[in-house]
Scaffold this motif. Structure first.
Motif, PDB file in Angstrom:
ATOM      1  N   ARG A  99      18.257   0.022 -27.593  1.00  0.00           N
ATOM      2  CA  ARG A  99      18.109   1.105 -28.560  1.00  0.00           C
ATOM      3  C   ARG A  99      16.829   0.928 -29.378  1.00  0.00           C
ATOM      4  O   ARG A  99      16.060   1.875 -29.571  1.00  0.00           O
ATOM      5  CB  ARG A  99      19.338   1.158 -29.471  1.00  0.00           C
ATOM      6  N   ASN A 100      16.562  -0.297 -29.847  1.00  0.00           N
ATOM      7  CA  ASN A 100      15.352  -0.544 -30.633  1.00  0.00           C
ATOM      8  C   ASN A 100      14.087  -0.330 -29.808  1.00  0.00           C
ATOM      9  O   ASN A 100      13.094   0.230 -30.306  1.00  0.00           O
ATOM     10  CB  ASN A 100      15.367  -1.960 -31.214  1.00  0.00           C
ATOM     11  N   ALA A 101      14.104  -0.752 -28.566  1.00  0.00           N
ATOM     12  CA  ALA A 101      12.940  -0.547 -27.703  1.00  0.00           C
ATOM     13  C   ALA A 101      12.716   0.937 -27.441  1.00  0.00           C
ATOM     14  O   ALA A 101      11.574   1.421 -27.461  1.00  0.00           O
ATOM     15  CB  ALA A 101      13.137  -1.297 -26.386  1.00  0.00           C
ATOM     16  N   MET A 102      13.801   1.666 -27.200  1.00  0.00           N
ATOM     17  CA  MET A 102      13.680   3.103 -26.947  1.00  0.00           C
ATOM     18  C   MET A 102      13.144   3.833 -28.171  1.00  0.00           C
ATOM     19  O   MET A 102      12.224   4.659 -28.072  1.00  0.00           O
ATOM     20  CB  MET A 102      15.036   3.682 -26.555  1.00  0.00           C
ATOM     21  N   LEU A 103      13.672   3.524 -29.364  1.00  0.00           N
ATOM     22  CA  LEU A 103      13.209   4.184 -30.582  1.00  0.00           C
ATOM     23  C   LEU A 103      11.764   3.809 -30.904  1.00  0.00           C
ATOM     24  O   LEU A 103      10.992   4.647 -31.390  1.00  0.00           O
ATOM     25  CB  LEU A 103      14.134   3.837 -31.754  1.00  0.00           C
ATOM     26  N   SER A 104      11.374   2.571 -30.617  1.00  0.00           N
ATOM     27  CA  SER A 104       9.995   2.159 -30.826  1.00  0.00           C
ATOM     28  C   SER A 104       9.048   2.938 -29.919  1.00  0.00           C
ATOM     29  O   SER A 104       7.991   3.409 -30.359  1.00  0.00           O
ATOM     30  CB  SER A 104       9.869   0.656 -30.572  1.00  0.00           C
ATOM     31  N   ASN A 105       9.423   3.084 -28.650  1.00  0.00           N
ATOM     32  CA  ASN A 105       8.599   3.850 -27.712  1.00  0.00           C
ATOM     33  C   ASN A 105       8.538   5.324 -28.107  1.00  0.00           C
ATOM     34  O   ASN A 105       7.472   5.954 -28.032  1.00  0.00           O
ATOM     35  CB  ASN A 105       9.139   3.718 -26.286  1.00  0.00           C
TER      36      ASN A 105
END
Length: 194
Positions: free
Chosen positions: A17-23
């Motif tokens: 989730r954090n990687a997706m929101l960062s991207n």
């Protein structure tokens, strides 16, 4: 039960989730607009708006803090150069979510566009045109309107108001000066005419 559930997990683990929101945040900063589902857009708004607020102060600490979250040098450069100067006077609410009327065909998910507010030129032009049109505001309950009864009582009228009646065309209109009643203005016009 959803007791104490404050964030939408979006069906992903925390790292995913954090990687997706960062991207998604990096893409939003670079492209100023993103098409996604409503659930992801709402999660992204909570994720990216604190970063935009932090970017207003261009310090080494704020750059490092945002880089730890985004981990994309191009988006950091764009954020601190172009975006931060454009949102400098805005106290918050940097993003806007515009929902589509049609859902996604595959899974019927609600789709939307999330965009940076200060970069939608068509809405900004419409807003400035709307501000130019609306010059006065009126209360909801209305106000007293100048009627024949107020003229008879001799109340003062707003400055430089023009009184037009449904009299024949050869009758001139009366211009009322500031602090002058209509009767006084009519008498002054008659004296000027004779």
């Amino acid at each position: 039960m959803r007791h104490g559930k404050t964030i939408n997990h979006l069906g992903r683990t925390a790292a995913h989730r954090n990687a997706m929101l960062s991207n998604m945040a990096s893409s939003l900063i670079l492209h100023k607009r993103l098409t996604t589902t409503v659930a992801k857009a709402k999660a992204l708004r909570k994720f990216v708006e604190p970063l935009l607020t932090k970017s207003k102060s261009d310090t080494t600490h704020s750059r490092r803090t945002i880089f730890a979250t985004l981990q994309n040098k191009e988006s950091i450069k764009e954020l601190f150069d172009a975006v931060a100067t454009k949102i400098a006077n805005r106290p918050g609410g940097y993003t806007r979510i515009l929902k589509f009327s049609d859902n996604r065909l595959g899974d019927n998910a609600e789709m939307c566009i999330i965009e940076l507010v200060d970069y939608n030129e068509t809405l900004l032009e419409a807003k400035t045109a709307g501000e130019a049109k609306t010059t006065t505001r009126r209360s909801r309950r209305g106000g007293k309107k100048a009627t024949d009864e107020t003229v008879a009582t001799g109340e003062t009228v707003a400055p430089a108001a023009v009184v037009e009646t449904s009299a024949p065309e050869d009758t001139p209109t009366t211009t009322v000066e500031e602090g002058q009643t209509r009767d006084e203005a009519k008498a002054a016009d008659e004296e000027a005419a004779s």
